[in-house]
Each structure stands twice: as structure tokens, then as C-alpha cells.
Design an enzyme around this catalytic site. Structure first.
Site, PDB file in Angstrom:
ATOM      1  N   ASP A  22       0.837  -1.176   0.105  1.00 43.21           N
ATOM      2  CA  ASP A  22       0.149   0.001   0.070  1.00 43.21           C
ATOM      3  C   ASP A  22       0.963   1.243   0.151  1.00 43.21           C
ATOM      4  OD1 ASP A  22      -2.260   1.736   0.274  1.00 43.21           O
ATOM      5  OD2 ASP A  22      -2.555   1.558   2.214  1.00 43.21           O
ATOM      6  N   ASP A  66      -3.193   2.231  -6.064  1.00 42.42           N
ATOM      7  CA  ASP A  66      -1.931   2.270  -5.337  1.00 42.42           C
ATOM      8  C   ASP A  66      -1.785   1.204  -4.285  1.00 42.42           C
ATOM      9  OD1 ASP A  66      -4.024   3.546  -3.616  1.00 42.42           O
ATOM     10  OD2 ASP A  66      -2.543   3.989  -2.181  1.00 42.42           O
ATOM     11  N   GLU A  67      -2.534   0.112  -4.243  1.00 43.76           N
ATOM     12  CA  GLU A  67      -2.409  -1.077  -3.329  1.00 43.76           C
ATOM     13  C   GLU A  67      -2.833  -2.248  -4.079  1.00 43.76           C
ATOM     14  OE1 GLU A  67      -5.079  -1.465  -0.098  1.00 43.76           O
ATOM     15  OE2 GLU A  67      -6.610   0.078  -0.874  1.00 43.76           O
TER      16      GLU A  67
END
EC number: 2.7.7.7
Length: 425
Positions: free
Chosen positions: A50, A143-144
Site C-alpha cells: 500500500d 496504489d495498493e
């Protein structure tokens, strides 16, 4: 003697050592201090990565003058916080907080409007680095992602833990944002672990320590337990994982439905879901928050149209068509209203989205005032199946030609080069 394994996150040096003799020390190879130690470190392969305060980190990367300043990415006074850097978080600013509250808590914050296209581009770069580490990447957002590094030791010449440390070093040096790692033996525990040591963290939950760790944790730590469910659980006397484990599985299901089954198993560190690399994009949406509440249907329709264009543009760029159209409204008192409609055929066209969502909007407004409107598509599919000629609607082919012509002009001259009459207001 009880052994543990130490990994240097800077040089990737690995050594086995006596767990009982561990004191403050540095890596014997590079003298770095970023060490991670765990007895099962070499045996675990399910990870959650993350990025740290992603939107804000991208903005700080692009403007070094912001490095030490509190940065909030979000809308105007009536919007919400999309992301807050760690400096802003010291003042109590959090994601999804109304902007007026965030600015009251941190009046000196630098506020930046979200640039989703830029963030998506950076997210794709990060995804490419993840895929260099393993083909088993299940994105959760831009983004994760979950990663399964089983079987990659021979490929990379190092165990999964070291490959993960190398991966986040690449993200930091090549892309310019930092990320945190959670490593465990299943997805739910990896997700929990990634939040334990932010920013630039690396936390491990192994088979020997996961259950004892979970025991005293609040029920809200379980993935999928949001604010409302947590309140209901606490109202029922279930505040910790220990409390949950006292309840029979079928009682939990009777009380909380399908989520009850998840609560039962996750409370025991059990999660048999595999990392699914095909689950990347499930929906595409866009929304806007108004400067003043709107109740007039025409004004709401004027706000709806550019959102339909934005969603259609994203579908075309990402190579999707959508079969299900979703309308989202948020009332003046922050209550969310959602409606959806399934199309007979998938579409990529803004005009189809608008013609589907606008009648839903008309039926939903009922004189109420709204602070936000959004539109999205789900049930994504291959665009080759999209927008067949409708013999029952002689003008559908003409509208399709118009939209494709507009797309061609915008591809050459930019998104703002041409507008339909509905887009002027």
C-alpha cells in the site's frame, strides 16, 4: 536456542540468529538500521503493498517545495479529503473528512485539487514494477495490491520477503513515492499487517503469532468492517476479536448475514481466498461535489453530463465497455442515495450513459437538495460487444457517429477542444 531471521531492507542481507540475543544493532553488511526480524520471515509469501498517502506523495514528488508542508488533496470547502500527507495527519486530517473540518484542524495546509489521470499513470508504473516481482498481482486500487510470491525464490534468487523489500526500494527510487508492506500467510492478515508500520513500513504476521496478536485487537481491524458495522458490533457487545471468537459461527451468520461468516473466519486468522490477478478493474466512475446544494433538476442534469463524458472517456482509454449504469447522490445531510440500471447491451458512449442516468435522476430528486452527484459503470466487458446498432432507434447510429467524431477531434486537440451543446452551461 530459538532462531529468527533478519533481513536488511537496504542491502537485502539475510542472516539467521538467536532471537533471545537480539539487541539494538545495524546490518553487518551495510550498517543500515532498516532491519526486519521474524522467525517465519523466509516462509511467508502473501503480501499487501500500500503506497503511503499516495496522492499527496505524488504531489510532493512533483513539487519539492511541499516536502515539509501539510498537504491535503481534495475538493473545495464543500468537498472531502481524498488524501492527506503525514504532516497533515498530525493535525488530525484524515481521508474522507469534509474539507471544512480538515482546514479547521489544519488551516495552514496546502490544498491541491485531485489529478486522477496523473495518479492513475503513476499507479500503472507501480503496477508494472509489481508484475516484475510476480505475475500474481490483485489490485485493490491504483496504489495498493495483493501479491502472491509463492514459487518466486528460484526466479529472483532470493526469498519473497527480500523480493518485496527490493520492490518497494524500486518504487521509491524509480517512481518517487514510498510504500508499506504487510507479509503473512493469507490476504486478510497481510492487509492488516500493511497498516501496522506506516509509512515506509514492513510488518509480518506469521502462523505462530497472528492469533495472539488478533486477540486484543478491535473488531474494526477486520477487513470489510466499516464504521456502521463496527458500531453495530460494539452495540452488540462485540468490541474485540476475543469477543467475536466467543460467538458461534451460525449465530454470527444469523446476526450479520454473509459478513458473519467472514467475521468468524477472519477472527481466527483464516482466509482461503487466493490472490486473483484478473480482478483489476470492476467499475469506472466519476463524481463532483457542488459549491452549493442543488435541488433543481436542470442544474443537476447539467452537472451529470460532463461526468458521463468523463466516464466514457475513461472506458475508451482503458479498453472497457459497461453494462450496468450507476447513479450516486449525496444529500445535504450527507446521506448517500444510489440507483442503478442494467443495459440490454454494454456501452462506451457518454450519450447512452446520460440517457440512462438522467431519467433515474428525475425520479430520485423529489425536491431534495444534494451536495454531490456521481455516475459510474460496472459489469465491465470487452468493447467489441458494445453499442450495436439499435434498429428500434433509427437515430442511434447517427449519435454514435457524432460521438466517435468528437472523440477523434479530442484525441488530436485535447479533451477541451470540442463540446456538445449539452456541455455548455
Amino acid at each position: 536456542m530459538t532462531d529468527t531471521v533478519q533481513l536488511c531492507r537496504d542491502c537485502l542481507h539475510i542472516e539467521r540468529m538467536d532471537a533471545n540475543a537480539l539487541g539494538p544493532r545495524r546490518c553487518p553488511s551495510c550498517h543500515g538500521s532498516r532491519l526486519i526480524r521474524h522467525p517465519e520471515l523466509m516462509d511467508l509469501s502473501i503480501a499487501h503493498i500500500d503506497c503511503d498517502a499516495f496522492y499527496a506523495s505524488v504531489e510532493k514528488r512533483d513539487d519539492p517545495s511541499l516536502a515539509d508542508k501539510p498537504v491535503i488533496v481534495g475538493g473545495g470547502q464543500r468537498g472531502v479529503v481524498s488524501a492527506a500527507c503525514y504532516v497533515a495527519r498530525i493535525y488530525g486530517v484524515r481521508s474522507a473528512m469534509p474539507m471544512f473540518k480538515a482546514l479547521k484542524a489544519c488551516p495552514d495546509a496546502v490544498v491541491i485539487r485531485p489529478n486522477m489521470e496523473k495518479y492513475s499513470a503513476v499507479g500503472r508504473q507501480i503496477r508494472a514494477l509489481m508484475l516484475d516481482a510476480t505475475p500474481l498481482v490483485e489490485p485493490l486500487s491504483i496504489d495498493e495490491a495483493f501479491l502472491d510470491l509463492s514459487g518466486t525464490t528460484r526466479l529472483h534468487g532470493r526469498p519473497p520477503a527480500a523480493t518485496l523489500a527490493h520492490l518497494v526500494k524500486r518504487i521509491e527510487t524509480e517512481i518517487g513515492v514510498s510504500a508499506s508492506i504487510g507479509l503473512s500467510y493469507n490476504k486478510s492478515l497481510a492487509k492488516i499487517a500493511s497498516d501496522l508500520d506506516k509509512p515506509r513500513g514492513f510488518a509480518v504476521l506469521g502462523r505462530a503469532d497472528a492469533l495472539s496478536f488478533l486477540e486484543e485487537q478491535p473488531v474494526g481491524i477486520i477487513w470489510g468492517v466499516g464504521k456502521s458495522l463496527r458500531a453495530k458490533l460494539e452495540q452488540d457487545g462485540l468490541r474485540t476479536i476475543r469477543d467475536l471468537k466467543k460467538i458461534d459461527k451460525f449465530d454470527l451468520i444469523a446476526r450479520y448475514g454473509a459478513m458473519g461468516k467472514r467475521l468468524y473466519h477472519f477472527a481466527r486468522g483464516e482466509d482461503d481466498r487466493g490472490v486473483q490477478p484478473d480482478g483489476e478493474t470492476k467499475s469506472i466512475s466519476a463524481e463532483t461535489t457542488f459549491n452549493a446544494d442543488l435541488s433543481d433538476i436542470q442544474s443537476l442534469k447539467e452537472e451529470l453530463w460532463p461526468l458521463c463524458e468523463k466516464v466514457a472517456r475513461r472506458m475508451k482509454r482503458q479498453g472497457f465497455a459497461g453494462r450496468s449504469v450507476h447513479l450516486k447522490l449525496k444529500t445535504a445531510d450527507f446521506k448517500t442515495v444510489t440507483r442503478s440500471r442494467t443495459l440490454p447491451d454494454p456501452t462506451q458512449f457518454a450519450e447512452v450513459l446520460y440517457r440512462t442516468a438522467a431519467p433515474i435522476l428525475e425520479k430520485t430528486v423529489e425536491g431534495r437538495a444534494f451536495r454531490l452527484i456521481g455516475v459510474g459503470v460496472a459489469d465491465l466487458t470487452d468493447p467489441v460487444l458494445a453499442d450495436p446498432i439499435d434498429l428500434a432507434d433509427p437515430d442511434s447510429g447517427k449519435r454514435a457517429k457524432v460521438e466517435r467524431a468528437i472523440d477523434a477531434v479530442r484525441a488530436k486537440l485535447g479533451d477541451g477542444a470540442l463540446k456538445k451543446g449539452r456541455g455548455w452551461h
